[in-house]
Motif scaffolding. Structure first.
Motif, PDB file in Angstrom:
ATOM      1  N   TRP A 133       9.159   5.443   4.988  1.00  0.00           N
ATOM      2  CA  TRP A 133       8.796   6.845   4.778  1.00  0.00           C
ATOM      3  C   TRP A 133       9.730   7.524   3.785  1.00  0.00           C
ATOM      4  O   TRP A 133      10.952   7.305   3.812  1.00  0.00           O
ATOM      5  CB  TRP A 133       8.853   7.602   6.112  1.00  0.00           C
ATOM      6  CG  TRP A 133       7.783   7.196   7.046  1.00  0.00           C
ATOM      7  CD1 TRP A 133       7.788   6.137   7.896  1.00  0.00           C
ATOM      8  CD2 TRP A 133       6.515   7.831   7.235  1.00  0.00           C
ATOM      9  NE1 TRP A 133       6.611   6.071   8.588  1.00  0.00           N
ATOM     10  CE2 TRP A 133       5.821   7.099   8.213  1.00  0.00           C
ATOM     11  CE3 TRP A 133       5.918   8.957   6.669  1.00  0.00           C
ATOM     12  CZ2 TRP A 133       4.535   7.467   8.641  1.00  0.00           C
ATOM     13  CZ3 TRP A 133       4.646   9.327   7.084  1.00  0.00           C
ATOM     14  CH2 TRP A 133       3.970   8.580   8.061  1.00  0.00           C
ATOM     15  N   GLY A 134       9.147   8.370   2.944  1.00  0.00           N
ATOM     16  CA  GLY A 134       9.936   9.274   2.131  1.00  0.00           C
ATOM     17  C   GLY A 134      10.384  10.457   2.968  1.00  0.00           C
ATOM     18  O   GLY A 134       9.888  10.664   4.084  1.00  0.00           O
ATOM     19  N   VAL A 187      -4.040   1.078  -2.619  1.00  0.00           N
ATOM     20  CA  VAL A 187      -3.594  -0.301  -2.395  1.00  0.00           C
ATOM     21  C   VAL A 187      -3.520  -1.130  -3.679  1.00  0.00           C
ATOM     22  O   VAL A 187      -2.858  -2.169  -3.689  1.00  0.00           O
ATOM     23  CB  VAL A 187      -4.512  -1.027  -1.396  1.00  0.00           C
ATOM     24  CG1 VAL A 187      -4.492  -0.326  -0.054  1.00  0.00           C
ATOM     25  CG2 VAL A 187      -5.928  -1.125  -1.910  1.00  0.00           C
ATOM     26  N   ASN A 213       2.811  -6.047   8.183  1.00  0.00           N
ATOM     27  CA  ASN A 213       1.624  -5.694   8.940  1.00  0.00           C
ATOM     28  C   ASN A 213       1.793  -4.407   9.736  1.00  0.00           C
ATOM     29  O   ASN A 213       0.822  -3.782  10.123  1.00  0.00           O
ATOM     30  CB  ASN A 213       1.252  -6.840   9.878  1.00  0.00           C
ATOM     31  CG  ASN A 213      -0.223  -6.829  10.205  1.00  0.00           C
ATOM     32  OD1 ASN A 213      -1.035  -6.341   9.434  1.00  0.00           O
ATOM     33  ND2 ASN A 213      -0.563  -7.333  11.364  1.00  0.00           N
ATOM     34  N   TYR A 214       3.025  -4.003  10.008  1.00  0.00           N
ATOM     35  CA  TYR A 214       3.184  -2.788  10.795  1.00  0.00           C
ATOM     36  C   TYR A 214       4.128  -1.781  10.160  1.00  0.00           C
ATOM     37  O   TYR A 214       4.063  -0.615  10.426  1.00  0.00           O
ATOM     38  CB  TYR A 214       3.747  -3.127  12.178  1.00  0.00           C
ATOM     39  CG  TYR A 214       5.226  -3.467  12.173  1.00  0.00           C
ATOM     40  CD1 TYR A 214       5.661  -4.762  11.992  1.00  0.00           C
ATOM     41  CD2 TYR A 214       6.181  -2.469  12.335  1.00  0.00           C
ATOM     42  CE1 TYR A 214       7.015  -5.058  11.974  1.00  0.00           C
ATOM     43  CE2 TYR A 214       7.533  -2.755  12.315  1.00  0.00           C
ATOM     44  CZ  TYR A 214       7.947  -4.052  12.133  1.00  0.00           C
ATOM     45  OH  TYR A 214       9.273  -4.353  12.111  1.00  0.00           O
ATOM     46  N   GLN A 215       5.023  -2.263   9.330  1.00  0.00           N
ATOM     47  CA  GLN A 215       6.111  -1.384   8.914  1.00  0.00           C
ATOM     48  C   GLN A 215       5.706  -0.444   7.794  1.00  0.00           C
ATOM     49  O   GLN A 215       5.118  -0.861   6.803  1.00  0.00           O
ATOM     50  CB  GLN A 215       7.304  -2.229   8.458  1.00  0.00           C
ATOM     51  CG  GLN A 215       8.552  -1.427   8.186  1.00  0.00           C
ATOM     52  CD  GLN A 215       9.680  -2.308   7.673  1.00  0.00           C
ATOM     53  OE1 GLN A 215       9.450  -3.253   6.943  1.00  0.00           O
ATOM     54  NE2 GLN A 215      10.897  -1.984   8.061  1.00  0.00           N
ATOM     55  N   LEU A 216       6.011   0.817   7.974  1.00  0.00           N
ATOM     56  CA  LEU A 216       5.872   1.810   6.920  1.00  0.00           C
ATOM     57  C   LEU A 216       7.259   2.343   6.587  1.00  0.00           C
ATOM     58  O   LEU A 216       8.030   2.665   7.485  1.00  0.00           O
ATOM     59  CB  LEU A 216       4.983   2.972   7.361  1.00  0.00           C
ATOM     60  CG  LEU A 216       3.476   2.766   7.373  1.00  0.00           C
ATOM     61  CD1 LEU A 216       2.776   4.030   7.859  1.00  0.00           C
ATOM     62  CD2 LEU A 216       2.976   2.403   5.983  1.00  0.00           C
ATOM     63  N   SER A 235       0.860  -1.181   0.000  1.00  0.00           N
ATOM     64  CA  SER A 235       0.000   0.000   0.000  1.00  0.00           C
ATOM     65  C   SER A 235       0.896   1.231   0.000  1.00  0.00           C
ATOM     66  O   SER A 235       2.090   1.152   0.299  1.00  0.00           O
ATOM     67  CB  SER A 235      -0.917   0.029   1.226  1.00  0.00           C
ATOM     68  OG  SER A 235      -0.155   0.133   2.408  1.00  0.00           O
ATOM     69  N   GLN A 248       0.695   5.352   1.278  1.00  0.00           N
ATOM     70  CA  GLN A 248      -0.079   6.374   1.969  1.00  0.00           C
ATOM     71  C   GLN A 248       0.552   7.735   1.729  1.00  0.00           C
ATOM     72  O   GLN A 248       1.777   7.858   1.617  1.00  0.00           O
ATOM     73  CB  GLN A 248      -0.124   6.088   3.462  1.00  0.00           C
ATOM     74  CG  GLN A 248      -0.784   4.758   3.799  1.00  0.00           C
ATOM     75  CD  GLN A 248      -0.734   4.441   5.278  1.00  0.00           C
ATOM     76  OE1 GLN A 248      -0.291   5.247   6.087  1.00  0.00           O
ATOM     77  NE2 GLN A 248      -1.206   3.257   5.645  1.00  0.00           N
ATOM     78  N   THR A 262      -4.963   6.424   1.308  1.00  0.00           N
ATOM     79  CA  THR A 262      -4.249   5.162   1.160  1.00  0.00           C
ATOM     80  C   THR A 262      -4.644   4.554  -0.178  1.00  0.00           C
ATOM     81  O   THR A 262      -5.837   4.463  -0.489  1.00  0.00           O
ATOM     82  CB  THR A 262      -4.608   4.182   2.285  1.00  0.00           C
ATOM     83  OG1 THR A 262      -4.277   4.762   3.548  1.00  0.00           O
ATOM     84  CG2 THR A 262      -3.840   2.878   2.121  1.00  0.00           C
TER      85      THR A 262
END
Lengths: 110, 115
Positions: free
Chosen positions: A100-101, A50, A95-98, A31, A33, A48
């Protein structure tokens, strides 16, 4: 190593102009965001996406997820001073990790 | 309902002192995250909690940084022997884990200045 590259890093334009911000990676994300952050506040989720090729519209903002789910763009039509802020993209990996830019700082001049 | 809250909103300390930053997540959110944001830059991941355990501490910059969480509630980030390079905004976020796409809700941050 920056897994998500945002461009441009900084953009200053006049009210009424259009702009596009890009978020690119060599990695596939489940996904993507987009957040906007105003001074003195935490980031706030805008959208978001997907599905590869997905396009979402939020008033004058159009978000697109690349077909291969490796990149995304944010297009603003007829920018207004209220659009000023730091725009951050974040890719979902687990399941939890994003991931980031680094953000695009946008200034809209009246 | 209430969002994520953080305290203090601003903290000025002297080099070498310890500081403790607090985060109250949204009720019912099992996941909690700490980030550091330097002026004009993006987010630097520090640590992630699932409940009161921390499966991922990979972002903590040094052993001067530690964090704990009580159950699925408040978390504290402690920085010992602060250095000037620790000056930044420390953001906390929480999310409701489960099937879905991990949307994170952020607090307003604590601005830390180390003199």
């Amino acid at each position: 190593t920056q897994l998500l590259e945002q461009s441009p890093q900084f953009l200053s334009i006049q009210e009424g102009e259009n702009l596009t911000v890009y978020c690119n990676s060599s990695s596939v994300f489940s996904s993507l965001q987009w957040y906007r952050q105003e001074p003195g506040e935490g980031p706030v989720l805008l959208v978001t996406v997907v599905t590869g090729g997905e396009v979402k519209k939020l008033k004058r903002l159009t978000f697109q997820f690349g077909d291969a789910r490796k990149d995304s763009s944010l297009h603003i039509t007829a920018a207004q001073p209220g659009d000023t802020g730091l725009y951050l993209c974040a890719g979902g990996r687990s399941n939890y990790q994003l991931i980031w830019g680094a953000g695009t700082k946008l200034i809209i001049k009246p | 309902g209430a969002g994520v809250s953080q305290s203090p909103s601003n903290k000025v300390t002297e080099k070498g002192k310890d500081v403790e930053l607090r985060c109250d997540p949204i009720s019912g959110h099992t996941a909690l995250y700490w980030y550091r944001q330097r002026l004009g830059q993006g987010l630097e991941f520090l640590i992630y909690f699932q409940g009161n355990s921390a499966p991922d501490k990979s972002g903590l910059p040094s052993d001067r940084f530690s964090a704990e969480r009580t159950g699925e509630s408040v978390s504290t980030l402690t920085i010992q022997r602060t250095q000037q390079e620790d000056s930044a905004v420390y953001l906390c976020a929480s999310s409701l884990l489960g099937p879905g796409h991990n949307e994170q809700f952020f607090g307003p941050g604590t601005r830390l200045t180390v003199l």
